[in-house]
Design a protein around this motif. Structure first.
Motif, mmCIF file in Angstrom:
data_model
loop_
_atom_site.group_PDB
_atom_site.id
_atom_site.type_symbol
_atom_site.label_atom_id
_atom_site.label_comp_id
_atom_site.label_asym_id
_atom_site.label_seq_id
_atom_site.Cartn_x
_atom_site.Cartn_y
_atom_site.Cartn_z
ATOM 1 N N HIS A 164 38.382 46.876 31.690
ATOM 2 C CA HIS A 164 38.595 45.512 31.229
ATOM 3 C C HIS A 164 39.381 45.471 29.919
ATOM 4 O O HIS A 164 39.151 46.277 29.021
ATOM 5 N N CYS A 184 47.763 40.944 35.784
ATOM 6 C CA CYS A 184 46.318 40.987 35.542
ATOM 7 C C CYS A 184 45.560 39.956 36.366
ATOM 8 O O CYS A 184 46.084 38.898 36.711
ATOM 9 N N THR A 207 41.434 42.229 34.030
ATOM 10 C CA THR A 207 41.575 43.545 34.627
ATOM 11 C C THR A 207 42.978 43.645 35.233
ATOM 12 O O THR A 207 43.596 42.636 35.566
#
Length: 209
Positions: A164, A184, A207
């Motif tokens: 993350h 992302c 992420t």
């Protein structure tokens, strides 16, 4: 450290629901004392009033605690150690790496690590693009380090698969989120309430796709 500052920190921790034990608060105040002392010579932060430091540095950092991801984390562009030092104090069972290219700031952080006995904290002096780790990180933290686009571009080599990006922001960063939408997946944007601070704060959780 005077009683008023101790009370301010205690009230803030209670409001956030974190760090309410005496040992944690003593360590956080010890960090604050070092920050005040070293700031006179090293200019670690533009905030110089101790009560403001508690609000804008300690409580602002502690506000992200409920949303922290992973066991092995790196705070990129940590500066005077926010949020890395408060997180290392709060979570002794997790591993925190603090990265900054400024030698004065990393020397200060080595002193903090030694003085507070933070065995779970490692300090690195390097530019992020030239820093490499044999073991990737579960999360990359940043506080006012860069735009989301620059953070993702500069730090993606540090992230473990499924890891993350956790970026601390002020106002909701709509344009920055649009700039990284292709790279992302947006997991969440957490609106943070920092005790004593009447300003917007958000934590962006991303992420890689």
């Amino acid at each position: 450290m005077n009683d008023a500052l101790q009370s301010q920190l205690a009230r803030g921790c209670e409001a956030l629901g974190v760090g309410s034990d005496d040992a944690t608060q003593a360590a956080l105040l010890g960090y604050l004392e070092l920050l005040i002392k070293w700031n006179r010579a090293y200019n670690l932060t533009a905030v110089r009033e101790p009560a403001q430091m508690i609000t804008r540095h300690l409580l602002d950092s502690l506000a992200i605690a409920p949303h922290l991801q992973g066991q092995r984390l790196i705070d990129v562009g940590t500066g005077g150690g926010m949020p890395g030092v408060p997180m290392a104090v709060l979570f002794p069972q997790r591993e925190f790496h603090l990265l900054d290219s400024n030698g004065k700031k990393t020397r200060f952080l080595f002193q903090v690590k030694t003085a507070l006995g933070l065995d779970n904290m490692t300090v690195h002096q390097a530019r992020v693009e030239s820093f490499h780790s044999e073991v990737p990180f579960d999360a990359v933290l940043s506080r006012a380090f860069a735009s989301l686009e620059d953070m993702v571009a500069g730090c993606r080599h540090l992230l473990a698969e499924g890891g993350h990006f956790l970026a601390m922001k002020g106002a909701f960063p709509e344009q920055e989120l649009a700039a990284v939408a292709g790279d992302c997946h947006l997991r969440a944007v957490h609106e943070l309430q920092v005790p004593g601070l009447d300003e917007q704060r958000h934590l962006v959780d991303l992420t890689l796709r």
